[in-house]
Every structure is written in C-alpha cells, then in structure tokens.
Scaffold this active site. Structure first.
Site, PDB file in Angstrom:
ATOM      1  N   LYS A 187       3.045   3.469  -5.637  1.00  0.00           N
ATOM      2  CA  LYS A 187       2.466   2.500  -6.577  1.00  0.00           C
ATOM      3  C   LYS A 187       3.514   2.011  -7.570  1.00  0.00           C
ATOM      4  O   LYS A 187       3.424   0.897  -8.060  1.00  0.00           O
ATOM      5  CB  LYS A 187       1.253   3.109  -7.286  1.00  0.00           C
ATOM      6  N   ASP A 215      -3.159  -3.034  -2.595  1.00  0.00           N
ATOM      7  CA  ASP A 215      -4.213  -2.018  -2.644  1.00  0.00           C
ATOM      8  C   ASP A 215      -4.026  -1.152  -3.900  1.00  0.00           C
ATOM      9  O   ASP A 215      -2.933  -1.076  -4.469  1.00  0.00           O
ATOM     10  CB  ASP A 215      -4.145  -1.127  -1.388  1.00  0.00           C
ATOM     11  N   ASN A 216      -5.078  -0.508  -4.357  1.00  0.00           N
ATOM     12  CA  ASN A 216      -5.015   0.539  -5.395  1.00  0.00           C
ATOM     13  C   ASN A 216      -4.589   0.063  -6.773  1.00  0.00           C
ATOM     14  O   ASN A 216      -3.980   0.843  -7.521  1.00  0.00           O
ATOM     15  CB  ASN A 216      -4.078   1.672  -4.958  1.00  0.00           C
ATOM     16  N   GLU A 238     -11.363   4.180  -1.411  1.00  0.00           N
ATOM     17  CA  GLU A 238     -11.851   4.494  -0.063  1.00  0.00           C
ATOM     18  C   GLU A 238     -12.709   5.773  -0.043  1.00  0.00           C
ATOM     19  O   GLU A 238     -12.361   6.789  -0.630  1.00  0.00           O
ATOM     20  CB  GLU A 238     -10.682   4.641   0.932  1.00  0.00           C
ATOM     21  N   ASP A 252       0.836  -1.204   0.000  1.00  0.00           N
ATOM     22  CA  ASP A 252       0.000   0.000   0.000  1.00  0.00           C
ATOM     23  C   ASP A 252       0.867   1.248   0.000  1.00  0.00           C
ATOM     24  O   ASP A 252       0.495   2.302   0.524  1.00  0.00           O
ATOM     25  CB  ASP A 252      -0.911  -0.017   1.235  1.00  0.00           C
TER      26      ASP A 252
END
Ligand SMILES: Nc1ncnc2c1ncn2CCCCCNC(=O)c1cc(-c2ccc(F)cc2)cc(O)c1O
Ligand SMILES: [Mg+2]
Length: 214
Positions: free
Chosen positions: A144, A169-170, A199, A141
């Site tokens: 990136k 995540d993401n 989120e 997380d």
C-alpha cells in the site's frame, strides 16, 4: 510439512473448479475464502466493481501490481478482448508459483504474462522488455505504500496516456492515505471513489478509479 494458505487455496480450485472455466475458478476461491480461510483476494463485491470498470475501458494493455494467487488476474483476463495483454507483477515467488497454476487452471495463460519482481524495478523496464508503449488500465493491489511512488514512476516512464484508468484496491483498508491525497488533489487525474467492503468481511473498504488527463 505444513501447507501454506496459497497452497490450500490452489487445492480448493483444483478440487472444485472446472479447467478452462474462469468463473468456476473465481467461485471456488470466493467459497474457500468465505467458508474456510480468509485470503487477500479482491473478492466478489469489489470484484463486480472491477468487472464494470474493465468492461467500460475494454483495455488492450493491462498492468496489475500485486498478483497474489491470481484471483483478480483471472477476473480481469476473462473480460479482455482476444489480442489484449495483461502483465502482472508479483514480488513473492511462492505467491507467483501458485498464481501461475490458478491462471493455467482458468485457461488464461495466453493472455497473461506473470513477472516476478518488485514494481519499482520493473516499471522502468516495461517498454524495452515487453514492447509496451502505454497501459490502458492499471490495477494497483500491491504494497500500500508503493501505490504513490509507483504511480509517479509510471508517469515519469511515460506509461500513462490521456484516458489511462488506474483502479486502486484497499484505499480505506489497509488504506493508502498518501496515494489518495495525491491522486484526489492532482489536476492530472479525475478520481471517483467506489465504496465497498474489505473482501469477505463487513469492514468498509473501497476502490479509487482515477483517469489520467495527460
Ligand atoms: N511486484 C510487487 N512490487 C512490490 N510489492 C509487491 C509486488 N507484488 C507483491 N507485492 C507485495 C504485496 C503484498 C500484498 C499486498 N496486498 C495487501 O497487503 C492486502 C492486504 C489486505 C488486508 C486487509 C486487512 C487485514 F487485516 C489484513 C490484510 C487486503 C488486501 O486486499 C490487500 O491487497
Ligand atoms: Mg487488495
């Protein structure tokens, strides 16, 4: 002087959550981010997917890359068995200072080791510094564009074993295209996409779960 968003988030935890009750800390953060100020915590919708994967793996050793304010740290640590250890890496010292207080408010400091520094510097030192042989679960997380190089680094450092679960995540927003391309096409991983939302928004995002095949 102006307060920062992480400082305001910590204030909301100290005002609205009960010491030693992790779920009340998560609820206070989610309410703050829903009604007062957006912040880049994994949030409750993706958080429920995170919970189900952590519960399924029941890990003894966890690595989290990117602590921020400690929301996912609290979420994961609250599900760990008694002697399990969670190591979380945070690059930004201001974020780390807030996260330490959030984790302490939840009463989970004994399960969590927060390390300040860059993932690329610390991953090669995990074995010697923390006596880790391999991780059972890794939550990605952080930056990136570091997901792919750090995954390759974890492979090279022998930190992954047959069955280690990576949860990223993401992968849609902000997006990690090079990581997705690699992990979905590599014979060394079995991957599954969990569609969700960024989120506290209606924007599409998701988590990619990948099991290392050894
Ligand atoms: N130990 C280490 N090593 C390397 N980098 C490290 C680190 N420790 C920290 N960092 C540096 C990570 C900084 C935060 C990473 N997370 C993100 O950047 C992030 C951004 C969004 C976002 C989405 C839509 C928007 F419009 C705006 C933002 C959502 C998220 O869920 C995110 O996790
Ligand atoms: Mg994130």
């Amino acid at each position: 002087t102006q307060s920062t968003r992480p400082q305001r988030l910590l204030g909301a935890v100290q005002k609205n959550a009960t010491r030693g009750q992790p779920h009340s800390v998560l609820k206070a953060i989610d309410q703050f981010c829903t009604h007062t100020e957006w912040a880049m915590n994994v949030g409750d919708e993706k958080g429920c997917i995170l919970d189900s994967v952590v519960s399924e793996v029941n890990p003894a050793t966890v690595l989290e890359l990117g602590t921020y304010c400690g929301y996912s740290t609290v979420r994961i640590a609250s599900l760990l068995p008694p002697h399990a250890k969670l190591i979380t890496l945070e690059f930004n010292p201001d974020f780390a200072a807030i996260a330490r207080q959030v984790i302490a408010w939840a009463g989970l400091e004994d399960k969590v080791q927060l390390v300040e520094g860059a993932s690329g510097d610390w991953i090669p030192k995990m074995k010697e510094q923390f006596g880790i042989t391999t991780f059972d679960f890794v939550f990605l997380d952080h930056w990136k564009d570091r997901y792919l190089p750090d995954t390759k680094l974890m492979e090279e450092c022998g930190l992954l074993r047959k069955g280690t679960v990576l949860l990223a995540d993401n992968v849609i927003c902000p997006g990690t295209p090079d990581y997705l391309e690699y992990i979905r096409n590599s014979p060394r991983y079995k991957s599954q996409y969990f569609k969700s939302h960024l989120e506290y928004t209606k924007v599409e995002d998701g988590l990619e779960k990948s099991v290392f095949q050894g």
